[in-house]
Scaffold this motif. Structure first.
Motif, PDB file in Angstrom:
ATOM      1  N   PRO A  45       0.790  -1.208   0.032  1.00 43.14           N
ATOM      2  CA  PRO A  45      -0.025   0.070   0.021  1.00 43.14           C
ATOM      3  C   PRO A  45       0.941   1.242   0.064  1.00 43.14           C
ATOM      4  N   GLY A  46       0.645   2.154  -0.789  1.00 42.01           N
ATOM      5  CA  GLY A  46       1.314   3.392  -0.958  1.00 42.01           C
ATOM      6  C   GLY A  46       2.684   3.456  -1.374  1.00 42.01           C
ATOM      7  N   GLU A  47       2.988   2.312  -2.218  1.00 38.43           N
ATOM      8  CA  GLU A  47       4.207   2.008  -2.955  1.00 38.43           C
ATOM      9  C   GLU A  47       4.570   3.020  -3.878  1.00 38.43           C
ATOM     10  N   ALA A  48       5.843   3.581  -3.785  1.00 39.13           N
ATOM     11  CA  ALA A  48       6.374   4.525  -4.942  1.00 39.13           C
ATOM     12  C   ALA A  48       6.274   3.922  -6.138  1.00 39.13           C
ATOM     13  N   ALA A  49       6.409   4.808  -7.289  1.00 43.22           N
ATOM     14  CA  ALA A  49       6.393   4.475  -8.696  1.00 43.22           C
ATOM     15  C   ALA A  49       7.582   3.645  -8.944  1.00 43.22           C
ATOM     16  N   HIS A  50       8.783   4.321  -8.481  1.00 50.06           N
ATOM     17  CA  HIS A  50       9.838   3.953  -8.608  1.00 50.06           C
ATOM     18  C   HIS A  50      10.614   3.242  -7.455  1.00 50.06           C
ATOM     19  N   VAL A  51      10.580   2.044  -7.357  1.00 52.70           N
ATOM     20  CA  VAL A  51      11.065   1.118  -6.454  1.00 52.70           C
ATOM     21  C   VAL A  51      12.268   0.222  -7.065  1.00 52.70           C
ATOM     22  N   ARG A  52      13.481   0.105  -6.408  1.00 47.60           N
ATOM     23  CA  ARG A  52      14.375  -0.917  -6.626  1.00 47.60           C
ATOM     24  C   ARG A  52      14.062  -2.451  -6.351  1.00 47.60           C
ATOM     25  N   VAL A  53      13.968  -3.223  -7.239  1.00 47.35           N
ATOM     26  CA  VAL A  53      13.724  -4.639  -7.185  1.00 47.35           C
ATOM     27  C   VAL A  53      14.907  -5.357  -7.172  1.00 47.35           C
ATOM     28  N   VAL A  54      15.330  -6.284  -6.278  1.00 48.40           N
ATOM     29  CA  VAL A  54      16.477  -7.104  -5.945  1.00 48.40           C
ATOM     30  C   VAL A  54      15.899  -8.325  -6.084  1.00 48.40           C
ATOM     31  N   ASP A  55      15.840  -9.133  -7.223  1.00 50.00           N
ATOM     32  CA  ASP A  55      15.186 -10.398  -7.216  1.00 50.00           C
ATOM     33  C   ASP A  55      16.129 -11.528  -6.920  1.00 50.00           C
ATOM     34  N   LEU A  56      16.008 -12.340  -5.674  1.00 48.17           N
ATOM     35  CA  LEU A  56      16.993 -13.296  -5.242  1.00 48.17           C
ATOM     36  C   LEU A  56      16.097 -14.722  -5.417  1.00 48.17           C
ATOM     37  N   ARG A  57      14.980 -14.778  -6.225  1.00 54.63           N
ATOM     38  CA  ARG A  57      14.368 -15.917  -6.195  1.00 54.63           C
ATOM     39  C   ARG A  57      15.173 -17.132  -6.678  1.00 54.63           C
ATOM     40  N   SER A  58      15.806 -16.987  -7.892  1.00 53.24           N
ATOM     41  CA  SER A  58      16.497 -17.892  -8.576  1.00 53.24           C
ATOM     42  C   SER A  58      17.480 -17.134  -9.300  1.00 53.24           C
ATOM     43  N   ASP A  59      18.522 -18.153  -9.636  1.00 55.76           N
ATOM     44  CA  ASP A  59      19.644 -17.651 -10.489  1.00 55.76           C
ATOM     45  C   ASP A  59      18.949 -17.997 -12.179  1.00 55.76           C
ATOM     46  N   THR A  60      17.838 -18.544 -12.110  1.00 52.38           N
ATOM     47  CA  THR A  60      17.122 -18.669 -13.646  1.00 52.38           C
ATOM     48  C   THR A  60      16.413 -17.279 -14.121  1.00 52.38           C
ATOM     49  N   VAL A  61      16.466 -16.226 -13.321  1.00 51.51           N
ATOM     50  CA  VAL A  61      15.701 -15.420 -13.700  1.00 51.51           C
ATOM     51  C   VAL A  61      16.787 -14.109 -14.490  1.00 51.51           C
TER      52      VAL A  61
END
Length: 418
Positions: A45-61
């Protein structure tokens, strides 16, 4: 014009669906035993339009960079099913030389590569392979060896370091063929690095002992080496030093090595000639596949050395978890060997699912505290732990942002309890 208006009326008549995350919430999206391979969570809720995403789900991404895309665009191609794609042929020759084997085969995926290996080693329906009970082949590949190849699997207990007890392994080997009661043991499978156990590197003496046991009983040994290049970097040895103890290996190009598609299946020349037939049977024969093989060549030639960066970033994050105040996380640093990190939550009031949800959304006051919104994507994992995986898309700066986000979440949790 009439068609356009008609289409708009028809589309408008359909009920609007809730966003995917809302659907999951409404349905009580089921938890999975090892990790929930879902899509990134919905913005908070209320998240800014510009957000840094650090994707650590898998090295397949990982995604191919400019140099890899250029190599793909410029690749020479031909019909690979006819053996006429020059770029595929170059990749297969390169992989065989690097792995220290006679030949290799370019295959669309690691799951298909492992299935083909089982089909070639276990030549008759009703044959049996021995696998670790927490291996990728046993857990994540849909039982394809039984479903498609008619091969039975028996399991040995996987130790925390990814190995298994050799006496237990020996006890699982069937004897007395052609006794009509039992399947015939044909194959032993190992996994290196070990996914579920947190990217553990199998020790070379263990692999040597497994091979000696297999030779004693006339069995083959296949390595699911999806991340064997990570193991080679961690041990500071060429991959051939690891693979000399195996009959065959499957090596993914599409994880830390950064290719968009592809796995190399490698072994003796007669094995690969039979594997070509099996690949065709399961639909893996691609035509002008040089556009993909060009990426694979770049992966093997230029992307192996940088795996050390992923290992370093994973260790940096793990050490920060131990230093986090309040002391909320439990990490076994001796188990942080490559790019996969598993850690646990000390506070029983906070589940891995809750931590992953908090890390995956921008919380209240976060932008003021951190200077920006940060979403860190991770998975709840096996045995009530959390899994995070580093790859070429994650820089040291991303790792520091993930550390700050984890410290922020830990602080918020402490404040909520006081």
């Amino acid at each position: 014009m009439f068609l356009k208006a008609f289409s708009c009326r028809v589309l408008a008549s359909f009920p609007r669906r809730k966003p995917l995350c809302a659907q999951y919430a409404a349905l009580g999206h089921p938890k999975r035993s090892y990790y929930n391979a879902g899509k990134p969570g919905c913005p908070g809720p209320g998240e800014a339009a510009h957000v840094r995403v650090v994707d650590l789900r898998s090295d397949t991404v990982t995604k191919p960079g400019p140099a890899m895309r250029q190599a793909m665009a410029q690749a020479e191609v031909g019909d690979d099913v006819m053996g006429e794609d020059p770029t595929v042929n170059e990749l297969q020759k390169l992989a065989a030389e690097m792995f220290g084997v006679e030949a290799s085969l370019f295959v669309p995926s690691g799951t298909m590569s492992n299935l083909i290996a089982v089909m070639v080693h276990c030549r008759e329906r009703g044959d049996e392979m021995i696998v670790g009970d927490l291996s990728h082949m046993h857990i994540y590949e849909q039982g394809g060896s039984a479903q498609l190849a008619g091969v039975h699997a028996t399991t040995v207990t996987t130790r925390p370091d990814g190995t298994f007890d050799l006496k237990q392994l020996e006890s699982k080997i069937r004897h007395g063929y052609p006794d009509p009661h039992y399947p015939r043991t044909r194959l032993i499978c190992v996994e290196n690095t070990h996914n579920i156990q947190g990217g553990r590197v199998l020790p070379l003496p263990f692999l040597q002992e497994v091979r000696a046991l297999a030779d004693r009983y006339g069995l083959s040994v296949h390595m699911d080496g999806a991340r064997v290049m990570n193991a080679a970097v961690a041990l500071s040895v060429p991959p051939s030093s690891i693979l000399q103890h195996m009959h065959t290996v499957s090596v993914c190009l599409s994880k830390g090595l950064g290719s968009p598609v592809g796995t190399m299946l490698a072994g003796p020349r007669d094995f690969i000639s039979r594997a070509v037939r099996c690949r065709k049977a399961v639909g893996g024969g691609m035509r002008q596949a040089g556009v993909l093989a060009a990426a694979g060549k770049l992966s093997l030639l230029e992307m192996v050395g940088r795996l050390e960066d992923d290992h370093h970033n994973a260790k940096t994050f793990a050490l920060a978890l131990l230093d986090c105040e309040p002391s909320l996380f439990d990490v076994d640093m001796s188990a942080v060997e490559t790019n996969i990190l598993r850690f646990r939550i000390k506070d029983p009031a906070l589940s891995p699912q809750e931590v992953c949800a908090l890390m995956g959304q921008v919380g209240e006051g976060e932008e003021a505290a951190l200077g920006q919104g940060v979403r860190v994507l991770m998975f709840p994992h096996y045995e009530n732990s959390i899994r995070a995986v580093w790859h070429l898309g994650i820089s040291p700066e991303d790792t520091q942002l993930a550390i700050k986000k984890m410290q922020f979440v830990a602080g918020q949790h402490l404040n909520s309890r006081t």
